[in-house]
Design a protein around this motif. Structure first.
Motif, PDB file in Angstrom:
ATOM      1  N   MET A  16      19.032   5.608   4.398  1.00  0.00           N
ATOM      2  CA  MET A  16      17.979   5.154   3.432  1.00  0.00           C
ATOM      3  C   MET A  16      16.862   6.364   4.279  1.00  0.00           C
ATOM      4  N   LYS A  17      16.183   5.984   2.510  1.00  0.00           N
ATOM      5  CA  LYS A  17      15.550   6.598   2.488  1.00  0.00           C
ATOM      6  C   LYS A  17      13.657   6.699   2.038  1.00  0.00           C
ATOM      7  N   TRP A  18      12.954   6.453   2.278  1.00  0.00           N
ATOM      8  CA  TRP A  18      11.968   6.431   2.091  1.00  0.00           C
ATOM      9  C   TRP A  18      10.041   7.287   1.796  1.00  0.00           C
ATOM     10  N   THR A  19       9.438   6.972   0.925  1.00  0.00           N
ATOM     11  CA  THR A  19       7.963   8.140   0.516  1.00  0.00           C
ATOM     12  C   THR A  19       6.972   7.869   0.987  1.00  0.00           C
ATOM     13  N   GLN A  20       6.556   8.262   1.593  1.00  0.00           N
ATOM     14  CA  GLN A  20       5.307   8.101   2.321  1.00  0.00           C
ATOM     15  C   GLN A  20       3.765   7.558   1.189  1.00  0.00           C
ATOM     16  N   VAL A  21       3.271   6.919   0.822  1.00  0.00           N
ATOM     17  CA  VAL A  21       2.018   5.776   0.553  1.00  0.00           C
ATOM     18  C   VAL A  21       0.921   6.670   0.443  1.00  0.00           C
ATOM     19  N   ILE A  22       0.153   7.113  -0.118  1.00  0.00           N
ATOM     20  CA  ILE A  22      -1.652   7.387   0.161  1.00  0.00           C
ATOM     21  C   ILE A  22      -2.706   6.560  -0.689  1.00  0.00           C
ATOM     22  N   ASP A  23      -1.720   6.303  -1.306  1.00  0.00           N
ATOM     23  CA  ASP A  23      -2.669   5.225  -2.433  1.00  0.00           C
ATOM     24  C   ASP A  23      -2.171   4.291  -2.796  1.00  0.00           C
ATOM     25  N   PRO A  24      -2.102   2.646  -2.003  1.00  0.00           N
ATOM     26  CA  PRO A  24      -1.373   1.928  -2.952  1.00  0.00           C
ATOM     27  C   PRO A  24      -1.543   0.666  -3.906  1.00  0.00           C
ATOM     28  N   PHE A  25      -2.992   1.301  -3.827  1.00  0.00           N
ATOM     29  CA  PHE A  25      -3.238   0.159  -4.672  1.00  0.00           C
ATOM     30  C   PHE A  25      -4.038   0.859  -5.866  1.00  0.00           C
ATOM     31  N   HIS A  26      -3.672   2.316  -5.664  1.00  0.00           N
ATOM     32  CA  HIS A  26      -3.970   3.348  -6.697  1.00  0.00           C
ATOM     33  C   HIS A  26      -5.497   3.309  -7.175  1.00  0.00           C
ATOM     34  N   ASN A  27      -5.874   2.348  -6.106  1.00  0.00           N
ATOM     35  CA  ASN A  27      -7.873   3.084  -6.031  1.00  0.00           C
ATOM     36  C   ASN A  27      -7.831   3.487  -4.400  1.00  0.00           C
ATOM     37  N   ILE A  28      -7.804   4.609  -4.525  1.00  0.00           N
ATOM     38  CA  ILE A  28      -8.173   4.481  -3.229  1.00  0.00           C
ATOM     39  C   ILE A  28      -9.586   4.254  -2.779  1.00  0.00           C
ATOM     40  N   ALA A  29     -10.749   3.422  -3.190  1.00  0.00           N
ATOM     41  CA  ALA A  29     -11.209   2.762  -2.471  1.00  0.00           C
ATOM     42  C   ALA A  29     -10.331   1.479  -1.295  1.00  0.00           C
ATOM     43  N   LEU A  30     -10.138   0.837  -2.039  1.00  0.00           N
ATOM     44  CA  LEU A  30      -9.664  -0.493  -1.586  1.00  0.00           C
ATOM     45  C   LEU A  30      -8.577   0.389  -1.226  1.00  0.00           C
ATOM     46  N   SER A  31      -8.001   0.942  -1.182  1.00  0.00           N
ATOM     47  CA  SER A  31      -6.695   1.334  -0.150  1.00  0.00           C
ATOM     48  C   SER A  31      -7.185   1.794   1.157  1.00  0.00           C
ATOM     49  N   VAL A  32      -8.063   2.178   1.312  1.00  0.00           N
ATOM     50  CA  VAL A  32      -9.241   2.651   2.456  1.00  0.00           C
ATOM     51  C   VAL A  32      -9.710   1.948   2.913  1.00  0.00           C
ATOM     52  N   LEU A  33     -10.552   0.385   2.134  1.00  0.00           N
ATOM     53  CA  LEU A  33     -10.431  -0.388   2.832  1.00  0.00           C
ATOM     54  C   LEU A  33      -9.503  -0.756   4.065  1.00  0.00           C
ATOM     55  N   VAL A  34      -8.717  -1.613   3.352  1.00  0.00           N
ATOM     56  CA  VAL A  34      -7.568  -2.181   3.717  1.00  0.00           C
ATOM     57  C   VAL A  34      -6.644  -1.648   4.723  1.00  0.00           C
ATOM     58  N   ALA A  35      -6.621  -0.216   5.196  1.00  0.00           N
ATOM     59  CA  ALA A  35      -6.058   0.984   5.660  1.00  0.00           C
ATOM     60  C   ALA A  35      -6.653   0.572   7.004  1.00  0.00           C
ATOM     61  N   ALA A  36      -8.649   0.579   6.633  1.00  0.00           N
ATOM     62  CA  ALA A  36      -9.203   0.560   8.469  1.00  0.00           C
ATOM     63  C   ALA A  36      -8.357  -0.620   8.929  1.00  0.00           C
ATOM     64  N   VAL A  37      -8.061  -1.600   8.145  1.00  0.00           N
ATOM     65  CA  VAL A  37      -8.526  -2.775   9.258  1.00  0.00           C
ATOM     66  C   VAL A  37      -7.919  -2.232  10.688  1.00  0.00           C
ATOM     67  N   PRO A  38      -6.619  -2.385  10.922  1.00  0.00           N
ATOM     68  CA  PRO A  38      -6.316  -2.001  11.753  1.00  0.00           C
ATOM     69  C   PRO A  38      -6.882  -1.049  12.981  1.00  0.00           C
ATOM     70  N   ILE A  39      -8.213  -0.262  12.371  1.00  0.00           N
ATOM     71  CA  ILE A  39      -8.159   0.437  13.154  1.00  0.00           C
ATOM     72  C   ILE A  39     -10.080  -0.981  13.317  1.00  0.00           C
ATOM     73  N   LEU A  40     -10.656  -1.479  13.341  1.00  0.00           N
ATOM     74  CA  LEU A  40     -11.657  -1.974  12.856  1.00  0.00           C
ATOM     75  C   LEU A  40     -11.679  -2.474  14.063  1.00  0.00           C
ATOM     76  N   PHE A  41     -10.063  -3.452  14.009  1.00  0.00           N
ATOM     77  CA  PHE A  41      -9.916  -4.568  14.428  1.00  0.00           C
ATOM     78  C   PHE A  41      -9.822  -4.387  16.041  1.00  0.00           C
ATOM     79  N   ILE A  42      -9.177  -3.488  16.653  1.00  0.00           N
ATOM     80  CA  ILE A  42      -9.570  -2.255  17.754  1.00  0.00           C
ATOM     81  C   ILE A  42     -10.820  -2.818  17.946  1.00  0.00           C
TER      82      ILE A  42
END
Length: 588
Positions: free
Chosen positions: A1-27
């Motif tokens: 099984m090979k999988w490539t890392q994704v940096i901008d899953p929504f193809h919109n960096i602002a939206l991707s960053v907002l979602v990516a920050a959720v676990p850290i903001l939760f802490i």
């Protein structure tokens, strides 16, 4: 099984960053607002990160589970291994009654809580960071301050804050070694650049700590001692990092500041000894201890210091690893994740349980048991009690490392880094934020440098800034993230008897972390554009060094010297103890 890392899953960096920050903001929310226990916040944050990794980033569920497991395993070894042994050593001194003598000794130097905080949290903690690192300094110094009578929250909090200045050169300079390996900038210029940033923080930090303990007005009363402590540390940190390299600044600066402050206090005393409100009156004045008794009481920490210095020497590491060392590819995870460059990411777990710092502390524990007057049966009971004391911190640390690995492997961390890398000419200001974020997530300046040093180098080249500025900023920014890292909070809570109260400790340190981060951001911006003369000249590493077969003869010689030194020291301490018993028997 090979999988490539994704940096901008929504193809919109602002939206991707907002979602990516959720676990850290939760802490942040869980610890500051909801005041959750550390292990609960860590477990939920890990679950949130896993959901994002699978549902948003498209990471296969199997890889997500394996990534969390890999992180948890690393949390257990070497991190928890080190923490357990550190707290065990302290508990031995308490159970044997020797810590009462240590308290008397510290009070004989000064009964002033402000100066005790400087000696133990700042100077001794820095020394331990330079030799052991990975949580040991906070665990040991916080436990010592609590034993001396400090409020557990203040003891743990100021030890976390004091642990900022030395982190960059911790564990015999490993964070800078890793930054060099990843960025291809030689170690020395990175060491020099960090050594021209952190001494500014180092000279401020003692005053900052004393103000936290006693308030600004009371801090001014001991300003001469604060100045001696901070200035001696800052000068030695600058000198050693700029002329000797990254291995010894903490050891030299920590020891130097201890010696300078102790000598200074022989000639200067504050007008009034300050202690905490409602603190019981000190009783040590009625007890007199001989120098032999003091040496015996300190013997566990002396043995600890000898061991962790020895274990930090590469020849000794080489010998120990030649005896017992194995590593394995994490099944199902090794080379299964492809980075953005298309190269597979190796996942290898190294089991160096002989050369690990925790093992050095274990040996110190075993040597210390008879030195403090306990039997090994009594020592075993203390060890069981220590494991029971640390059961929740162990769970917390394992969960935190599982969280760190899943956010790194899934690309969540890279998403957050990408937005900072797109700040153009302002990037030097935000470069320390990347290091801060990396340490907050992983709990390690070494890991943060492994994550972001290459990104720091590439981005600096793009905007025309010398890369050593931003790579060093990653190291320097990371140090102020250490105090709020969930891993560090868990360690400090365990040592300070604050298990279940991690949220209080987090709220105690978080504002200080942000303030120090802003200071380092402005310093880095100035270095990039205004005071470029401060940047060292250097040449890039043009090729990777060939891995040479280590010469083990030096390591065996060092081990022999170490064994002789420990035997001689143990004999001296045991004779002192025996003579004391004989004297007491005759007197009786």
């Amino acid at each position: 099984m090979k999988w490539t890392q994704v940096i901008d899953p929504f193809h919109n960096i602002a939206l991707s960053v907002l979602v990516a920050a959720v676990p850290i903001l939760f802490i942040f929310w869980a610890l500051i607002v909801k005041k959750m226990k550390g292990y609960q916040a860590s477990l939920i944050a890990t679950a949130l990160a896993a959901l994002l990794a699978v549902l948003v980033y498209g990471m296969p569920l199997k890889l997500a589970v394996l990534s969390i497991g890999h992180g948890a395993l690393y949390g257990l070894f070497p991190i928890c291994w080190l923490v357990i042994m550190s707290v065990f050593l302290f508990n031995l001194t308490v159970r044997s009654g020797q810590f009462e003598i240590i308290k008397h000794f510290m009070a004989s130097i000064t009964g002033d809580r402000r100066l005790q905080a400087l000696l133990i949290a700042f100077s001794f903690g820095s020394f331990l960071e330079g030799t052991a690192g990975f949580g040991a300094p906070v665990a040991i110094t916080a436990a010592m301050l609590v034993g001396l009578g400090f409020n557990p929250l203040y003891a743990s909090g100021i030890c976390l804050i004091a642990n900022t200045a030395p982190v960059a050169f911790g564990s015999i300079g490993i964070p800078i070694t890793v930054a060099s390996q990843v960025s291809d900038i030689p170690e020395m210029p990175i060491s020099q650049m960090v050594g021209r940033t952190l001494p500014i923080l180092s000279i401020i930090l003692p005053c900052y700590l004393v103000t936290l303990v006693a308030g600004f007005k009371r801090a001014t009363e001991v300003f001469p001692a604060v100045l001696v402590s901070g200035a001696s540390f800052a000068f030695l940190q600058w000198f050693s990092s700029n002329y000797l390299g990254p291995s010894l600044p903490d050891v030299i600066a920590g020891l130097g500041s201890i010696i300078c402050l102790m000598v200074f206090l022989r000639f200067w005393k504050p007008k009034a000894v300050w202690r905490f409100a409602n603190e019981p009156a000190p009783t040590f004045v009625t007890t007199t201890y001989t120098s032999g008794q003091v040496l015996r009481a300190w013997s566990p920490f002396i043995v600890l210091t000898i061991m962790i210095i020895a274990w930090g020497l590469q020849p000794i590491k080489d010998v120990l690893n030649s005896w017992v060392f194995f590593q394995f590819e994490v099944p199902g995870l090794h080379n299964a994740i492809l980075g953005q460059d298309g190269n597979p990411i190796p996942k290898i777990f190294k089991v160096n349980y002989l050369s690990a710092a925790g093992t050095a502390i274990l040996i110190a524990d075993l040597i210390a048991i008879p030195l403090v007057g306990l039997t090994y049966r009594e020592g075993a009971r203390v060890f069981v009690d220590t494991l029971n004391q640390l059961k929740f911190p162990i769970l917390t640390i394992a969960a935190v490392l599982g969280f760190a690995y899943i956010v790194n492997d899934s690309g969540i961390t890279l998403t957050l880094a990408a937005v900072l890398a797109n700040t153009g000419s302002w990037f030097p200001f935000f470069a320390p934020v990347l290091g801060w974020l990396g340490v907050f997530i992983t709990g390690s300046d070494t890991s943060a440098n492994a994550l972001f040093s290459k990104l720091q180098y590439a981005t600096a080249q793009t905007i025309g800034v010398d890369p050593v500025v931003t790579v060093a900023a990653n190291v320097s920014g990371g140090v102020v993230g250490k105090m709020i890292s969930p891993q560090s909070i868990a360690v400090a809570a365990a040592a300070g008897d604050l298990v279940g109260k991690e949220s209080q400790l987090f709220r105690f340190t978080v504002a200080h972390s942000f303030l120090m981060l802003v200071i380092i951001c402005f310093i880095t911006l100035a270095q990039a554009y205004a005071i470029t003369w401060i940047i060292p000249t250097y040449e890039m590493l043009t090729s990777k060094k060939a891995v040479a077969v280590p010469d083990l003869s030096a390591g065996y010689a060092y081990l022999l010297i170490l064994a002789l030194l420990l035997v001689v020291f143990s004999v001296v301490v045991r004779r002192i103890a025996r003579r004391r018993k004989e004297t007491s028997a005759l007197a009786g």
